[in-house]
Design an enzyme around this catalytic site. Structure first.
Site, PDB file in Angstrom:
ATOM      1  N   HIS A 147      -2.928   0.844   7.118  1.00 51.88           N
ATOM      2  CA  HIS A 147      -3.135   0.786   5.668  1.00 51.88           C
ATOM      3  C   HIS A 147      -3.322   2.205   5.163  1.00 51.88           C
ATOM      4  CE1 HIS A 147      -4.205  -1.105   1.864  1.00 51.88           C
ATOM      5  NE2 HIS A 147      -5.296  -0.343   1.792  1.00 51.88           N
ATOM      6  N   CYS A 185       0.815  -1.224   0.000  1.00 52.13           N
ATOM      7  CA  CYS A 185       0.000   0.000   0.000  1.00 52.13           C
ATOM      8  C   CYS A 185       0.845   1.269   0.000  1.00 52.13           C
ATOM      9  CB  CYS A 185      -0.988  -0.018   1.166  1.00 52.13           C
ATOM     10  SG  CYS A 185      -0.232  -0.027   2.811  1.00 52.13           S
ATOM     11  N   HIS A 215      -6.013   2.290  -3.738  1.00 51.59           N
ATOM     12  CA  HIS A 215      -5.047   1.654  -2.835  1.00 51.59           C
ATOM     13  C   HIS A 215      -4.672   0.268  -3.338  1.00 51.59           C
ATOM     14  CE1 HIS A 215      -8.142  -0.969  -0.589  1.00 51.59           C
ATOM     15  NE2 HIS A 215      -8.815  -0.334  -1.520  1.00 51.59           N
TER      16      HIS A 215
END
Length: 201
Positions: free
Chosen positions: A159, A108, A171
């Protein structure tokens, strides 16, 4: 001594014919009514209006309508959003790989790093921890396209994605790779943590 013209009406005919010839000569350079030139763009039309002689004012209503249309298009799809959509098309489905920075696999924060570098020419920190220290914190209601959105996905797990507008963010997910998701999705809604705006973006 000049001879009289045979008919009195000829006195007026010769000047009339001269004027007629002059008028016809003036028409030679004109474009025929049926032959239309290529359509002009807005910039050409505005330039002609500006440079035309006389007191004819430009068509302000048409210009205002054009400006409103451009503003509407820009508000619906700002350049940054278009750029992020292009990034999504290029990377869609690339699998998640921790530490990855290539089309074979990316994580990510790596995807955020590559996106800012390739699409904005801006180098940002490589890790989620460092990204959390960058820029300035933004309230949930004030998030704009290009802001980073952070989530707590588990004990010690963080994240990050990039906000695209309309409640969507881009993402690299662990389950489906590079994709877009909605902040309104119950999964992400429960795990939403904060948003940050990188300075100089």
């Amino acid at each position: 001594m000049a001879l009289p013209l045979p008919y009195p009406s000829m006195r007026y005919t010769l000047p009339f014919l001269s004027c007629l010839l002059l008028l016809l000569a003036g028409c030679v350079g004109r474009t025929p009514a049926g032959a239309e030139s290529a359509p002009e763009g807005p910039a050409t039309t505005r330039a002609k209006q500006k440079n035309s002689s006389g007191n004819a004012a430009p068509d302000l209503q048409a210009q205002q309508e054009l400006d409103a249309l451009v503003a509407e298009v820009m508000s619906e799809a700002p350049p940054l959003r278009v750029s992020l959509q292009a990034q999504h098309e290029d990377w869609k489905g690339v699998p998640y790989r921790y530490g990855g920075l290539s089309p074979h696999g990316v994580d990510c924060s790596g995807f955020v790093y590559l996106t800012f570098l390739s699409r904005l020419g801006m180098q940002v920190p490589r890790t989620t921890t460092e990204l959390l220290k960058s820029g300035e914190k933004v309230r949930r209601d004030d998030i704009r396209v290009g802001d980073l959105v952070f989530f707590r996905t588990g004990p010690g797990n963080r994240h990050v994605g990039i906000y695209m507008g309309n409640d969507d963010f881009l993402h690299a997910s662990t389950s489906q790779g590079v994709m877009t998701s909605s902040l309104s999705n119950p999964y992400w809604q429960r795990r939403y943590w904060q948003a940050r705006r990188l300075v100089g973006r």
